[in-house]
Design a protein around this motif. Sequence first.
Motif, PDB file in Angstrom:
ATOM      1  N   TYR A 193       0.846  -1.195   0.000  1.00  0.00           N
ATOM      2  CA  TYR A 193       0.000   0.000   0.000  1.00  0.00           C
ATOM      3  C   TYR A 193       0.882   1.246   0.000  1.00  0.00           C
ATOM      4  O   TYR A 193       1.892   1.294   0.701  1.00  0.00           O
TER       5      TYR A 193
ATOM      6  N   LEU B 174       2.345   4.765   0.927  1.00  0.00           N
ATOM      7  CA  LEU B 174       2.368   5.629   2.113  1.00  0.00           C
ATOM      8  C   LEU B 174       2.102   7.053   1.648  1.00  0.00           C
ATOM      9  O   LEU B 174       2.779   7.561   0.751  1.00  0.00           O
ATOM     10  N   ARG B 175       1.125   7.700   2.256  1.00  0.00           N
ATOM     11  CA  ARG B 175       0.725   9.031   1.802  1.00  0.00           C
ATOM     12  C   ARG B 175       0.780  10.056   2.934  1.00  0.00           C
ATOM     13  O   ARG B 175       0.527   9.728   4.093  1.00  0.00           O
TER      14      ARG B 175
ATOM     15  N   SER C 263       1.277  11.081  -2.348  1.00  0.00           N
ATOM     16  CA  SER C 263       2.045   9.842  -2.233  1.00  0.00           C
ATOM     17  C   SER C 263       3.520  10.142  -1.999  1.00  0.00           C
ATOM     18  O   SER C 263       4.117  10.972  -2.690  1.00  0.00           O
TER      19      SER C 263
ATOM     20  N   ASN D 297       5.995   2.124  -0.749  1.00  0.00           N
ATOM     21  CA  ASN D 297       4.939   1.121  -0.653  1.00  0.00           C
ATOM     22  C   ASN D 297       5.261   0.125   0.457  1.00  0.00           C
ATOM     23  O   ASN D 297       6.381  -0.390   0.531  1.00  0.00           O
ATOM     24  N   LEU D 298       4.293  -0.112   1.313  1.00  0.00           N
ATOM     25  CA  LEU D 298       4.509  -0.979   2.474  1.00  0.00           C
ATOM     26  C   LEU D 298       3.414  -2.031   2.594  1.00  0.00           C
ATOM     27  O   LEU D 298       2.277  -1.816   2.161  1.00  0.00           O
TER      28      LEU D 298
ATOM     29  N   LYS E 201       0.984  -4.233   5.236  1.00  0.00           N
ATOM     30  CA  LYS E 201       0.249  -3.789   6.426  1.00  0.00           C
ATOM     31  C   LYS E 201       1.067  -3.938   7.703  1.00  0.00           C
ATOM     32  O   LYS E 201       0.977  -3.108   8.607  1.00  0.00           O
TER      33      LYS E 201
ATOM     34  N   TRP F 121       3.960  -1.023   9.020  1.00  0.00           N
ATOM     35  CA  TRP F 121       3.653   0.323   9.516  1.00  0.00           C
ATOM     36  C   TRP F 121       3.011   0.214  10.890  1.00  0.00           C
ATOM     37  O   TRP F 121       1.997  -0.449  11.055  1.00  0.00           O
TER      38      TRP F 121
ATOM     39  N   ILE G 129       7.965   3.018  10.203  1.00  0.00           N
ATOM     40  CA  ILE G 129       8.135   1.830   9.356  1.00  0.00           C
ATOM     41  C   ILE G 129       8.869   0.761  10.152  1.00  0.00           C
ATOM     42  O   ILE G 129       9.918   1.018  10.752  1.00  0.00           O
TER      43      ILE G 129
ATOM     44  N   ASN H 119      12.696   5.591   7.513  1.00  0.00           N
ATOM     45  CA  ASN H 119      12.211   6.397   8.635  1.00  0.00           C
ATOM     46  C   ASN H 119      12.931   7.747   8.685  1.00  0.00           C
ATOM     47  O   ASN H 119      12.330   8.758   9.083  1.00  0.00           O
TER      48      ASN H 119
ATOM     49  N   LEU I  57      11.246   9.861   6.080  1.00  0.00           N
ATOM     50  CA  LEU I  57       9.958  10.330   6.579  1.00  0.00           C
ATOM     51  C   LEU I  57      10.124  11.474   7.575  1.00  0.00           C
ATOM     52  O   LEU I  57       9.373  12.443   7.568  1.00  0.00           O
TER      53      LEU I  57
END
Length: 199
Positions: free
Chosen positions: A4, A6-7, A20, A24-25, A27, A30, A35, A45, A48
């Motif tokens: 999925y 990450l946004r 975005s 992509n991670l 489930k 996260w 992360i 990280n 981020l």
Amino acid sequence: NGLYPLRLVLRKKGSVAMYSLGINLAKNQWRDGKIVNHTQKIVLNRVLFLKKSAVEAAILEQSQLRHLTGKSAKEVLDIILPYIDPEQNNHRNSFKVLFEEFGNQPKHRAGTKQLYTNTLKKIEEYCQESANELSALSFDDINVLWLMKFDEFCSRTEAVNTVGIHMRNIKAVVNYAIDKGVTNNYPFRKFKIRRGITR
């Protein structure tokens, strides 16, 4: 594929905007805003953290300049995006991009759009004579000296009132860019648009 995106999510007065982050991670990767269970978790990280810090600094700066007042989440995202993605900054600071965006707004009638198109063509002619590319022109380049030289260039072939239309179009786009938080540069404080004699 079970991954999925990450946004970044912004919420403001009931409106929501998402961007975005290119990560992509799964489930289980996260947890609690970080992360985990990822081979690159330390690097990601850190990325981020830097992006989050950039967003917070951008929001603080733009809030102090009152550029976010009355803006929706999408409009706020558009303003702070250059702080997150340097490539977006180059794109958004492009005079040509913002000029076309403003000139083609739905609120403008066909005749008005044509006037902006004519001005942009004239600017392109001036850039070519100056051995510059219109696509490389930024709002930082639009200073008093640039306006004076462009005025002189237009005056070779056009009447004072026509040159004035070009200048007012440029002024409107500069104000538009300021409202969007793209620039703080406003050369028209020191440059006066000439007006022709009317009868």
